[in-house]
Design an enzyme around this catalytic site. Structure first.
Site, PDB file in Angstrom:
ATOM      1  N   ASP A  48       7.382  -4.908   7.252  1.00 37.04           N
ATOM      2  CA  ASP A  48       7.268  -4.108   6.138  1.00 37.04           C
ATOM      3  C   ASP A  48       8.629  -3.711   5.523  1.00 37.04           C
ATOM      4  O   ASP A  48       9.312  -2.749   6.246  1.00 37.04           O
ATOM      5  CB  ASP A  48       6.423  -2.840   6.706  1.00 37.04           C
ATOM      6  CG  ASP A  48       5.964  -1.960   5.502  1.00 37.04           C
ATOM      7  OD1 ASP A  48       6.666  -2.069   4.456  1.00 37.04           O
ATOM      8  OD2 ASP A  48       5.559  -1.046   5.873  1.00 37.04           O
TER       9      ASP A  48
ATOM     10  N   HIS B 261      11.494   3.083   2.799  1.00 36.32           N
ATOM     11  CA  HIS B 261      11.766   3.292   4.124  1.00 36.32           C
ATOM     12  C   HIS B 261      13.343   3.193   4.408  1.00 36.32           C
ATOM     13  O   HIS B 261      13.677   3.255   5.580  1.00 36.32           O
ATOM     14  CB  HIS B 261      10.969   2.620   5.330  1.00 36.32           C
ATOM     15  CG  HIS B 261       9.534   2.640   5.101  1.00 36.32           C
ATOM     16  ND1 HIS B 261       8.910   4.130   5.051  1.00 36.32           N
ATOM     17  CD2 HIS B 261       8.315   2.017   4.491  1.00 36.32           C
ATOM     18  CE1 HIS B 261       7.496   3.925   4.994  1.00 36.32           C
ATOM     19  NE2 HIS B 261       7.565   2.530   4.451  1.00 36.32           N
TER      20      HIS B 261
ATOM     21  N   ILE C  67      11.829   7.651   4.550  1.00 37.52           N
ATOM     22  CA  ILE C  67      10.848   8.381   5.703  1.00 37.52           C
ATOM     23  C   ILE C  67      10.684   6.881   6.496  1.00 37.52           C
ATOM     24  O   ILE C  67      10.625   5.879   6.206  1.00 37.52           O
ATOM     25  CB  ILE C  67       9.578   8.946   5.042  1.00 37.52           C
ATOM     26  CG1 ILE C  67       8.830   7.703   4.364  1.00 37.52           C
ATOM     27  CG2 ILE C  67       9.868  10.096   4.066  1.00 37.52           C
ATOM     28  CD1 ILE C  67       7.454   8.134   3.811  1.00 37.52           C
TER      29      ILE C  67
ATOM     30  N   GLY D 257       4.448   4.767   8.535  1.00 38.03           N
ATOM     31  CA  GLY D 257       3.366   5.396   8.999  1.00 38.03           C
ATOM     32  C   GLY D 257       2.956   4.404  10.148  1.00 38.03           C
ATOM     33  O   GLY D 257       2.481   5.162  11.302  1.00 38.03           O
TER      34      GLY D 257
END
Length: 313
Positions: free
Chosen positions: A202, A207, A222, A225
């Protein structure tokens, strides 16, 4: 006149062309490391361990990883490299993961070539954005054997207001008010956690790129998830299934708030009754300790009861 046009009839039920994906033992080890598994659990980390096995949530990375061992462009992989008929061109940097579920049908081998068969179940107008629900099924490229079904929702910021259906609410799994949690797992993420996790496939710039995060309302990059999802999944298997990954049947969650790399994740777990005698349900939430906020909510894991296995719940 809505700003964006969506043709519901073309979108709902759309089937993606089969996506070729592959992985090897190195990929499995890297994923295990990235969700916080330590050297006291070598069966996930050491290829020569007699019990070496994939952690069962690994397949959630494959639709973005694809068939290449190299890095890729998130913008080209997010829709299997294909535009979706009936949808506007969506900025990949405005996509946020909403919910995720994996249902495990068969144990995953430690390497191989596979296909993901994807389809769109629904598209919903949430006002501030457009919500898409998809299902991906991982199958053996040669035999057609199915390994897992992955259902997820993505929220596309700024693409709402097209006049479509609002959609029904997901089932609500709340922790019991009158029962102490059966287990609590605490893991402090590293400041490099997202940089490590992204190597599983990913490569969303959200990110890692400090110029992208503020555009979506975050002060800095961040954590994925799905990294938090993997951390919580491992906590449940470790604490409530005697660390037997074969007992995990399914796990679903809602991504409630962002996690910043370096924060401490606390996963609280409650065993609750199941309608099926051979299963145990686990409701869970995950909080960021430093900010005392719930980041994973509406969590439900279904564990197989061990039967003849030595594992204990």
């Amino acid at each position: 006149m809505p700003k964006f046009q969506v043709d519901i009839d073309k979108v709902v039920g759309y089937k993606y062309p089969p996506l070729k994906v592959s992985f090897n033992k190195r990929d499995l080890i890297l994923y295990a490391l990235s969700i916080g598994i330590k050297d006291d659990e070598l069966k996930y980390l050491y290829e020569l361990d007699k019990n070496f096995t994939p952690f069962p949530t690994y397949p959630v990375v494959l639709n973005l990883k694809g068939n290449s061992p190299d890095v890729n462009l998130f913008a080209e992989t997010v829709n299997f490299g294909n535009p979706i008929p009936g949808l506007p061109d969506i900025d990949p940097n405005r996509i946020i993961h909403g919910e995720q579920k994996i249902e495990i049908l068969n144990p995953l081998p430690t390497s191989g070539e596979f296909e993901i068969h994807g389809k769109i179940n629904g598209v919903y107008d949430k006002g501030s954005g457009l919500l898409i629900e998809r299902t991906n099924t991982l199958v053996d490229a040669k035999t057609g054997k199915e390994y897992c079904i992955m259902t997820f929702q993505s929220f596309n910021v700024g693409y709402g207001g097209f006049g479509g259906p609002k959609g029904s609410k997901s089932p609500n799994y709340k922790p019991p008010k009158d029962k102490k949690s059966d287990a609590i797992d605490v893991l402090q993420t590293s400041k490099d956690q997202a940089i490590l996790y992204r190597l599983s496939g990913d490569y969303n710039p959200l990110h890692i790129d400090p110029t992208i995060a503020p555009k979506l309302g975050f002060e800095k990059p961040i954590l994925h998830g799905l990294c938090s999802y993997g951390i919580a999944s491992h906590a449940i298997v470790k604490h409530l299934a005697n660390n037997n990954p074969e007992l995990l049947k399914s796990i679903s969650v809602r991504f409630n708030a962002p996690v910043y790399p370096g924060e401490t994740l606390e996963t609280y777990m409650w065993k609750v009754p199941s309608e099926k005698l051979n299963e145990t349900n686990v409701i869970f939430i995950t909080k960021v300790k430093e900010r005392d906020i719930i980041v994973l909510s509406n969590g439900l894991a279904v564990l197989k009861n061990p039967g003849k296995s030595n594992a204990k719940l």
